[in-house]
Design an enzyme around this catalytic site. Structure first.
Site, mmCIF file in Angstrom:
data_model
loop_
_atom_site.group_PDB
_atom_site.id
_atom_site.type_symbol
_atom_site.label_atom_id
_atom_site.label_comp_id
_atom_site.label_asym_id
_atom_site.label_seq_id
_atom_site.Cartn_x
_atom_site.Cartn_y
_atom_site.Cartn_z
ATOM 1 N N TYR A 1 -8.019 -29.031 -20.097
ATOM 2 C CA TYR A 1 -6.726 -28.464 -20.186
ATOM 3 C C TYR A 1 -5.681 -28.485 -18.939
ATOM 4 O O TYR A 1 -4.668 -28.226 -19.328
ATOM 5 C CB TYR A 1 -7.601 -26.709 -19.831
ATOM 6 C CG TYR A 1 -6.518 -25.561 -19.821
ATOM 7 C CD1 TYR A 1 -5.848 -25.197 -20.887
ATOM 8 C CD2 TYR A 1 -6.319 -24.998 -18.186
ATOM 9 C CE1 TYR A 1 -4.920 -23.926 -20.542
ATOM 10 C CE2 TYR A 1 -5.507 -23.991 -18.023
ATOM 11 C CZ TYR A 1 -4.855 -23.377 -19.316
ATOM 12 O OH TYR A 1 -3.928 -22.430 -19.105
ATOM 13 N N LYS B 1 -1.809 -29.234 -19.260
ATOM 14 C CA LYS B 1 -0.649 -28.410 -18.616
ATOM 15 C C LYS B 1 0.155 -29.246 -17.685
ATOM 16 O O LYS B 1 1.140 -29.035 -17.362
ATOM 17 C CB LYS B 1 -1.517 -27.213 -17.916
ATOM 18 C CG LYS B 1 -2.136 -26.186 -18.786
ATOM 19 C CD LYS B 1 -0.884 -25.631 -19.673
ATOM 20 C CE LYS B 1 -1.611 -24.599 -20.548
ATOM 21 N NZ LYS B 1 -0.512 -23.964 -21.432
#
Length: 255
Positions: free
Chosen positions: A161, A165
């Site tokens: 994740y 990002k």
């Protein structure tokens, strides 16, 4: 131009991905309140329709279009419907995200990698590409990518994740440099921990929260509407000279 007029989105068409709940739903409501016709996109048809009905009941204009942001075929279908129903797009908010893997980086598998990359990075890239072509025809527009403070400082056990990002921040800057001449502004918002269902795996963990709150100068987590206000600024004329920028909305944790 008055301050009030700067934030007027009347006549603008806005697409918000991941709009069925949390930050995405809040953004859709706020942009609608300031006059935009909002297109709500997500995989969850039932929740989308609830948000759509709420906006309409408050006097706004909203349309729901289901789409898996990680699937190129569905993305192309989404934009065909936008072209047919609206013929233009002025604002894009890339908010869709997933985080199927929470654990040691050595235990991450290919399935979790592919899903996270597709939804958090590949999808937003191609959605932005197609949206920018619409905006170019209209002599300008605004794209806002909802990244995360994880893109600056990865949180423990959120490796994939965090990688996506971080890449989204770079994508924001790349698009901003290449699209500036087309009068298309591209910026990113980096929320800290926010009170949403998406973050509940963390916020429901008392031990995690006890330690996390010690690191946040404001001493609390964010509410979705506190993210939406920054997005409103970025898509409005108040931010007409802002592009390629990232905005931390994190209670001071990155200070």
């Amino acid at each position: 131009m008055t301050i009030t007029k700067m934030f007027d989105l009347d006549g603008k068409v806005a697409l918000i991905t991941g709009a069925s709940r949390g930050i995405g739903a809040s953004i859709a409501n706020v942009l609608s309140e300031f006059g935009a016709s909002v297109i709500l996109s997500s995989r969850n048809k039932e929740n989308l329709q609830k948000i759509e009905l709420n906006i309409k009941n408050n006097g706004g204009i909203a349309t729901s279009i289901t789409c898996n942001s990680g699937e190129i075929v569905q993305i192309k279908s989404l934009f065909k419907k936008i072209d047919r129903n609206f013929g233009r797009l002025d604002i894009l908010v890339n908010n869709s995200a997933t985080n199927p893997f929470y654990g040691n980086v050595l235990d991450a598998d290919e399935k979790a990698w592919d899903k996270t990359i597709n939804v958090n990075l590949k999808g937003p890239f191609f959605i932005s590409q197609i949206a920018a072509k619409f905006m170019r025809e209209n002599q300008g527009g605004s794209i806002v990518n909802i990244s995360s403070i994880n893109g600056r400082i990865p949180l423990h056990y959120q490796s994939i994740y965090s990688i996506t990002k971080a890449a989204m921040i770079s994508m924001t800057q790349s698009f901003a440099k290449e699209l500036g001449r087309e009068n298309i502004r591209v910026n990113a918002v980096l929320p800290g921990l926010t009170d949403t269902k998406f973050s509940s795996v963390l916020t429901d963990n008392n031990d995690f929260m006890r330690e996390m709150l010690k690191k946040i100068p404001l001493g609390r987590i964010a509410q979705p509407d506190e993210i939406s206000g920054v997005v409103l600024f970025l898509v409005s004329e108040a931010a007409s000279y802002v592009t390629g920028s990232t905005f931390n909305v994190d209670g001071g944790i990155l200070a």
